[in-house]
Write a protein that holds these residues in place. Sequence first.
Motif, PDB file in Angstrom:
ATOM      1  N   THR A  86     -20.160   5.961 -11.711  1.00 36.26           N
ATOM      2  CA  THR A  86     -19.667   7.083 -12.499  1.00 36.26           C
ATOM      3  C   THR A  86     -18.233   7.361 -12.075  1.00 36.26           C
ATOM      4  OG1 THR A  86     -21.877   8.048 -12.654  1.00 36.26           O
ATOM      5  CG2 THR A  86     -20.011   9.504 -13.110  1.00 36.26           C
ATOM      6  N   VAL A  87     -17.324   7.318 -13.037  1.00 34.06           N
ATOM      7  CA  VAL A  87     -15.893   7.491 -12.786  1.00 34.06           C
ATOM      8  C   VAL A  87     -15.439   8.753 -13.499  1.00 34.06           C
ATOM      9  CG1 VAL A  87     -13.612   6.425 -12.927  1.00 34.06           C
ATOM     10  CG2 VAL A  87     -15.662   4.973 -12.712  1.00 34.06           C
ATOM     11  N   ARG A  88     -14.985   9.732 -12.716  1.00 36.24           N
ATOM     12  CA  ARG A  88     -14.480  10.981 -13.293  1.00 36.24           C
ATOM     13  C   ARG A  88     -12.965  10.950 -13.223  1.00 36.24           C
ATOM     14  NH1 ARG A  88     -19.137  12.072 -10.539  1.00 36.24           N
ATOM     15  NH2 ARG A  88     -20.757  13.207 -11.690  1.00 36.24           N
ATOM     16  N   ALA A  89     -12.321  11.130 -14.368  1.00 41.18           N
ATOM     17  CA  ALA A  89     -10.873  10.953 -14.447  1.00 41.18           C
ATOM     18  C   ALA A  89     -10.268  11.947 -15.421  1.00 41.18           C
ATOM     19  CB  ALA A  89     -10.547   9.526 -14.878  1.00 41.18           C
ATOM     20  N   VAL A 107     -21.709  -6.448 -17.302  1.00 37.63           N
ATOM     21  CA  VAL A 107     -21.773  -5.048 -17.703  1.00 37.63           C
ATOM     22  C   VAL A 107     -22.868  -4.884 -18.745  1.00 37.63           C
ATOM     23  CG1 VAL A 107     -20.516  -3.142 -18.764  1.00 37.63           C
ATOM     24  CG2 VAL A 107     -19.346  -4.680 -17.175  1.00 37.63           C
ATOM     25  N   ARG A 108     -23.811  -3.999 -18.473  1.00 31.48           N
ATOM     26  CA  ARG A 108     -24.952  -3.796 -19.366  1.00 31.48           C
ATOM     27  C   ARG A 108     -24.752  -2.619 -20.316  1.00 31.48           C
ATOM     28  NH1 ARG A 108     -27.506  -8.601 -19.187  1.00 31.48           N
ATOM     29  NH2 ARG A 108     -27.901  -9.252 -17.025  1.00 31.48           N
ATOM     30  N   ARG A 109     -24.043  -1.608 -19.849  1.00 31.43           N
ATOM     31  CA  ARG A 109     -23.854  -0.430 -20.698  1.00 31.43           C
ATOM     32  C   ARG A 109     -22.651   0.360 -20.193  1.00 31.43           C
ATOM     33  NH1 ARG A 109     -27.478   0.634 -16.887  1.00 31.43           N
ATOM     34  NH2 ARG A 109     -27.339   2.618 -15.767  1.00 31.43           N
ATOM     35  N   VAL A 110     -21.998   1.035 -21.114  1.00 26.38           N
ATOM     36  CA  VAL A 110     -20.882   1.924 -20.790  1.00 26.38           C
ATOM     37  C   VAL A 110     -21.001   3.157 -21.657  1.00 26.38           C
ATOM     38  CG1 VAL A 110     -18.385   2.219 -20.708  1.00 26.38           C
ATOM     39  CG2 VAL A 110     -19.377  -0.033 -20.232  1.00 26.38           C
ATOM     40  N   VAL A 142     -16.794   8.361 -17.209  1.00 24.89           N
ATOM     41  CA  VAL A 142     -17.220   7.028 -17.618  1.00 24.89           C
ATOM     42  C   VAL A 142     -18.390   6.622 -16.733  1.00 24.89           C
ATOM     43  CG1 VAL A 142     -16.522   4.643 -18.040  1.00 24.89           C
ATOM     44  CG2 VAL A 142     -14.821   6.483 -18.129  1.00 24.89           C
ATOM     45  N   GLN A 143     -19.456   6.108 -17.347  1.00 25.19           N
ATOM     46  CA  GLN A 143     -20.583   5.587 -16.581  1.00 25.19           C
ATOM     47  C   GLN A 143     -20.787   4.133 -16.974  1.00 25.19           C
ATOM     48  OE1 GLN A 143     -24.159   7.926 -16.809  1.00 25.19           O
ATOM     49  NE2 GLN A 143     -25.016   7.001 -14.954  1.00 25.19           N
ATOM     50  N   VAL A 144     -20.871   3.276 -15.943  1.00 26.43           N
ATOM     51  CA  VAL A 144     -20.989   1.838 -16.158  1.00 26.43           C
ATOM     52  C   VAL A 144     -22.225   1.333 -15.418  1.00 26.43           C
ATOM     53  CG1 VAL A 144     -19.872  -0.412 -15.949  1.00 26.43           C
ATOM     54  CG2 VAL A 144     -18.474   1.649 -16.327  1.00 26.43           C
ATOM     55  N   GLY A 145     -23.121   0.680 -16.136  1.00 22.81           N
ATOM     56  CA  GLY A 145     -24.254  -0.004 -15.532  1.00 22.81           C
ATOM     57  C   GLY A 145     -23.976  -1.491 -15.515  1.00 22.81           C
ATOM     58  N   TYR A 146     -24.196  -2.152 -14.387  1.00 19.48           N
ATOM     59  CA  TYR A 146     -23.812  -3.555 -14.252  1.00 19.48           C
ATOM     60  C   TYR A 146     -24.700  -4.226 -13.219  1.00 19.48           C
ATOM     61  CZ  TYR A 146     -21.380  -1.607 -10.177  1.00 19.48           C
ATOM     62  OH  TYR A 146     -21.085  -0.947  -9.015  1.00 19.48           O
TER      63      TYR A 146
END
Length: 483
Positions: A86-89, A107-110, A142-146
């Motif tokens: 989880t990226v907070r910007a 990367v599975r989901r964003v 931004v949330q990235v599953g990988y």
Amino acid sequence: MSRNRRGLALLVTGALALAGCTADPEPRREPRSTPTPGATPGVTPGPAGVGDPYFPTAGNSGYDVERYTLKVRYDPASDELRGDATVRATAGADLPLFHLDLAGLTVRRVTVDGTPARHTREGTELVVTPAAPVRAGTAFTVQVGYDGRPEPLRNETIGEGGWLHTADGAVALGQPESASTWFPVNDHPSDKAAYDFEITVPKGLVAVANGVPQGQRPASGGFTTWRWSEAAPMASYLSTVVIGKYRTSTGEHQGRPVFSAVAASLPRGAADESVARTVAVADYLESVFGPYPFAAYGGVVVDEPRIRYALETQSRPVYSANFFRGGENTGVVAHELAHQWFGDSVSVARWSDIWLNEGLATYAEWLWAEHEGRDPAQATFDRQYAASDDGVWRVPPAAPGATNLFSESVYQRGAMAVHALRVTVGDDAFFRLLKTWAAEKRNGNATTAEFVATAERVCGQQLDDLFAAWLYGTERPAPPTRR
């Protein structure tokens, strides 16, 4: 960063070969000559690259990261990593799309603010196109599953850095790049952020990261989750995770937690004793540089042949076991702890300023040796000045070029420049300058020009000629004399 001077795996070829210190990776990513897929016509996206003169495509502009929350599960038996980042910007411009650095991994989901976003890959760039552009000044998440098998970044000149699968776990370490091998990141020191880590590993293994330990808890499948938090802004290359069989030691010093780990494969002795002196060394450096800048202390000693250096990973430096093969070595501890002030708290604004990290940390080794009753700093300067060859003097430490980023000039001539400044201005002004620099630039980024201006202001002297000769000249300067 400290280089291994024990000679077991020292590689020097014009540019210092340091596994994990990638010199001149510019061929790795070419600037785009065609529009990025998913871009909105007529709207300029946040480009890849912050414009660092040495590594033009490193990092990403258009936004400022405030915090990373990283949840990773790693199984050494299969070398499989599963992550949720989880990226907070905050957007610095309108962003129809933006980039994160991510080398390898699938990367599975964003999502952006909870809404699914399109994503594509361009080499080591993850390109994210949100459902609607992020407007300038807007905070977004931004949330990235990988997942996948992480691989180190390789460079023919220097070796590999980043995520390394080891005999009993893994180590993520390197400079100037490493973070992007295990999580999506704005991988340039100019964008510092806070970090929270949750690292899930098989029960019985240790998982160490930066900052304050937040405890452990059982996880499914016979795993354990280790939690860490670094609240102070941290450059991405200073993030680390070390997983494996380690003997740990814990305590408290000046109200701060102390957590250290030494590879269980090493015999008890010099490595444990050296790292145990961390707080004593930090206390001495605090008397020279001002208050210790972080909320935790510690160190990690790894027994991994591909790691031949020490790195100032924030609040918890990582050391190659080679530093301690010949006995106790607090010099390397002093070097990496000095970086907590100069390199970590005060970080470079661009990689050409690296001497501000390495010159001051090397000089801290000299100061520590004198404090311990060994050679005075002046004697160390004299010896180094006499021993330095033409290669040191031809490379200016404040403008070394990407291929000489970790050269003898940056370290040793950088330290000699610091000593020349001390001799020129006198001890009172010099040590006042070090504390002022650390205080005024705390938790930020800085340039050589800013250091010169601060030195002249604090010391009350015009120092252009001194810095021109010691930092930018290509000939051996005359030894310094007190004015």
